[in-house]
Design a protein around this motif. Structure first.
Motif, PDB file in Angstrom:
ATOM      1  N   PHE A 286     -65.997  26.489  12.302  1.00 38.15           N
ATOM      2  CA  PHE A 286     -67.151  26.965  11.602  1.00 38.15           C
ATOM      3  C   PHE A 286     -66.778  28.542  11.604  1.00 38.15           C
ATOM      4  O   PHE A 286     -66.934  29.158  10.500  1.00 38.15           O
ATOM      5  CB  PHE A 286     -68.384  26.671  12.362  1.00 38.15           C
ATOM      6  N   ALA A 287     -66.218  28.969  12.525  1.00 41.75           N
ATOM      7  CA  ALA A 287     -66.121  30.460  12.512  1.00 41.75           C
ATOM      8  C   ALA A 287     -64.709  30.994  11.580  1.00 41.75           C
ATOM      9  O   ALA A 287     -64.977  31.805  11.029  1.00 41.75           O
ATOM     10  CB  ALA A 287     -65.489  30.806  13.950  1.00 41.75           C
ATOM     11  N   PHE A 288     -63.956  30.033  11.579  1.00 43.98           N
ATOM     12  CA  PHE A 288     -62.653  30.139  10.514  1.00 43.98           C
ATOM     13  C   PHE A 288     -63.124  29.980   9.210  1.00 43.98           C
ATOM     14  O   PHE A 288     -62.958  30.913   8.301  1.00 43.98           O
ATOM     15  CB  PHE A 288     -61.594  29.177  10.730  1.00 43.98           C
ATOM     16  N   VAL A 289     -63.997  28.992   8.978  1.00 48.55           N
ATOM     17  CA  VAL A 289     -64.646  29.200   7.458  1.00 48.55           C
ATOM     18  C   VAL A 289     -65.407  30.404   6.996  1.00 48.55           C
ATOM     19  O   VAL A 289     -65.176  30.877   6.019  1.00 48.55           O
ATOM     20  CB  VAL A 289     -65.352  27.702   7.343  1.00 48.55           C
ATOM     21  N   LEU A 290     -66.178  30.680   7.947  1.00 44.72           N
ATOM     22  CA  LEU A 290     -67.023  31.998   7.711  1.00 44.72           C
ATOM     23  C   LEU A 290     -66.330  33.128   7.427  1.00 44.72           C
ATOM     24  O   LEU A 290     -66.334  33.987   6.402  1.00 44.72           O
ATOM     25  CB  LEU A 290     -68.024  32.293   8.981  1.00 44.72           C
ATOM     26  N   ALA A 291     -65.177  33.430   8.439  1.00 47.21           N
ATOM     27  CA  ALA A 291     -63.987  34.366   8.230  1.00 47.21           C
ATOM     28  C   ALA A 291     -63.435  34.360   7.125  1.00 47.21           C
ATOM     29  O   ALA A 291     -63.069  35.483   6.282  1.00 47.21           O
ATOM     30  CB  ALA A 291     -63.372  34.369   9.568  1.00 47.21           C
ATOM     31  N   ALA A 292     -62.987  33.165   6.613  1.00 41.01           N
ATOM     32  CA  ALA A 292     -62.086  33.067   5.509  1.00 41.01           C
ATOM     33  C   ALA A 292     -63.049  33.532   4.277  1.00 41.01           C
ATOM     34  O   ALA A 292     -62.476  33.957   3.155  1.00 41.01           O
ATOM     35  CB  ALA A 292     -61.554  31.802   5.282  1.00 41.01           C
ATOM     36  N   ILE A 293     -64.263  32.928   4.079  1.00 41.52           N
ATOM     37  CA  ILE A 293     -65.004  32.960   2.831  1.00 41.52           C
ATOM     38  C   ILE A 293     -65.262  34.794   2.807  1.00 41.52           C
ATOM     39  O   ILE A 293     -65.324  35.259   1.698  1.00 41.52           O
ATOM     40  CB  ILE A 293     -66.426  32.274   2.950  1.00 41.52           C
ATOM     41  N   GLY A 294     -65.775  35.159   4.093  1.00 43.29           N
ATOM     42  CA  GLY A 294     -66.012  36.575   4.255  1.00 43.29           C
ATOM     43  C   GLY A 294     -64.848  37.670   3.693  1.00 43.29           C
ATOM     44  O   GLY A 294     -65.048  38.338   2.708  1.00 43.29           O
ATOM     45  N   TYR A 295     -63.767  37.362   4.167  1.00 48.56           N
ATOM     46  CA  TYR A 295     -62.679  38.189   3.774  1.00 48.56           C
ATOM     47  C   TYR A 295     -62.151  37.969   2.542  1.00 48.56           C
ATOM     48  O   TYR A 295     -62.196  38.987   1.768  1.00 48.56           O
ATOM     49  CB  TYR A 295     -61.326  37.827   4.544  1.00 48.56           C
ATOM     50  N   LEU A 296     -62.196  36.740   1.877  1.00 42.52           N
ATOM     51  CA  LEU A 296     -61.725  36.602   0.685  1.00 42.52           C
ATOM     52  C   LEU A 296     -62.894  37.388  -0.557  1.00 42.52           C
ATOM     53  O   LEU A 296     -62.343  37.641  -1.502  1.00 42.52           O
ATOM     54  CB  LEU A 296     -61.638  35.228   0.324  1.00 42.52           C
ATOM     55  N   SER A 297     -64.073  36.955  -0.044  1.00 43.36           N
ATOM     56  CA  SER A 297     -65.072  37.770  -0.880  1.00 43.36           C
ATOM     57  C   SER A 297     -64.813  39.352  -0.961  1.00 43.36           C
ATOM     58  O   SER A 297     -64.962  40.057  -2.131  1.00 43.36           O
ATOM     59  CB  SER A 297     -66.590  37.497  -0.313  1.00 43.36           C
ATOM     60  N   LEU A 298     -64.745  39.993   0.193  1.00 46.55           N
ATOM     61  CA  LEU A 298     -64.544  41.371   0.248  1.00 46.55           C
ATOM     62  C   LEU A 298     -63.103  41.755  -0.708  1.00 46.55           C
ATOM     63  O   LEU A 298     -63.116  42.652  -1.341  1.00 46.55           O
ATOM     64  CB  LEU A 298     -64.207  41.807   1.651  1.00 46.55           C
ATOM     65  N   GLU A 299     -62.146  40.924  -0.345  1.00 49.30           N
ATOM     66  CA  GLU A 299     -60.552  41.352  -1.106  1.00 49.30           C
ATOM     67  C   GLU A 299     -60.957  40.948  -2.450  1.00 49.30           C
ATOM     68  O   GLU A 299     -60.362  41.946  -3.181  1.00 49.30           O
ATOM     69  CB  GLU A 299     -59.604  40.365  -0.527  1.00 49.30           C
TER      70      GLU A 299
END
Length: 303
Positions: free
Chosen positions: A104-117
């Motif tokens: 769950f943490a990995f999915v949140l981090a991946a979506i969050g980082y890609l959105s910002l990038e």
């Protein structure tokens, strides 16, 4: 017969609810972080804010901060199980397995980082990721267990959101944004140590070297009082450098006087409830301080 056994196994399996996942993200903390990020965004420009970096920026910052909170739940699950304040959290209670929580943490981090990038800018994405690593790895996995100064050293990660919000709009690191970071960084020790005093026995039982455990409650009360004085001085800086006007100066002075009152009472005239009262006021202090910053910015701009 087989179907009855299967039905019984399903009944005996703990049901994971979405609220358990939601709780792991520490939503109340995230909302306060996002408030400071919004203020950073608004103070970065005198005009209207572009909608895309605001919406996506807050989404990305919120998701990466939530991911760090979930990792904290996993890493601290044995400590949490020994503390009255945290023993009912989903991971130590067995409602969610560490493996599922990390996914769950990995999915949140991946979506969050890609959105910002992709939709904000690389600077904001990298700084937000660094903030997440600072809290989830450097603070949670190492500093929290290594030194009573854990919250002082590790507090920088939690102080970053105003800078992240500022960068989301301007794509640059500005001294005024760093000043907002400094305010939260100075606020963090008296805020957290007040809670640590209230939960000193819990931390001692869990083996966490918080300041009241290693140096005693009285020493910690003195530290809270001195840091509150320092916070009052730091909160004057936005006015002194011309970042804010008289509205902020008046509001910040009142709020800091309230914090100093609680810190003085904690040190010199405390009872069983004073530490928790100080902790609760510190949250109100930071929230209102940033709202005053926002009001001062737009009121002065309109004038």
């Amino acid at each position: 017969m087989a179907s009855k056994i299967l039905d019984q196994e399903i009944k005996n399996t703990p049901q994971v609810k979405w609220r358990d996942y939601y709780e792991m993200t520490k939503p109340n903390v995230i909302l306060l972080l996002l408030l400071t990020a919004v203020v950073g965004m608004c103070l970065s420009t005198p005009g209207a804010l572009p909608w895309q970096p605001v919406i996506v920026g807050l989404l990305g910052i919120g998701l990466l901060s939530s991911s760090a909170a979930v990792i904290n739940h996993v890493v601290d699950r044995q400590i949490d199980a020994k503390m009255a304040r945290t023993h009912n959290r989903p991971v130590p209670k067995g409602k969610i397995s560490p493996r599922r929580a990390l996914i769950f943490a990995f999915v949140l981090a991946a979506i969050g980082y890609l959105s910002l990038e992709v939709w904000v800018n690389t600077l904001t994405a990298m700084l937000t990721l660094a903030s997440m690593v600072g809290y989830a790895v450097i603070y949670t996995m190492y500093l929290k267990r290594a030194t009573p100064q854990n919250i002082v050293i590790g507090g920088l990660a939690g102080a970053a959101p105003p800078l992240l919000g500022w960068c989301a709009i301007t794509n640059e690191i500005h001294p005024y944004a760093l000043l907002l970071v400094l305010i939260i960084y100075t606020w963090t020790p008296p805020h957290f140590w007040a809670l640590a005093i209230h939960r000193e026995k819990d931390y001692a039982r869990a083996g966490v070297p918080m300041l009241p455990v290693t140096h005693g409650v009285e020493f910690t009360k003195t530290s809270v009082f001195l840091y509150t004085i320092l916070l009052g001085i730091v909160c004057l800086l936005p006015y002194l450098v011309g970042m804010t006007g008289l509205i902020y100066l008046f509001g910040a002075t009142l709020l800091n006087a309230g914090f100093l009152y609680y810190a003085w009472k904690l040190k010199f005239d405390s009872n069983d409830n004073t530490a928790m009262q100080t902790f609760r006021y510190s949250i109100i202090h930071l929230m209102l301080l940033f709202i005053v910053l926002l009001f001062d910015h737009y009121f002065v701009f309109q004038l």
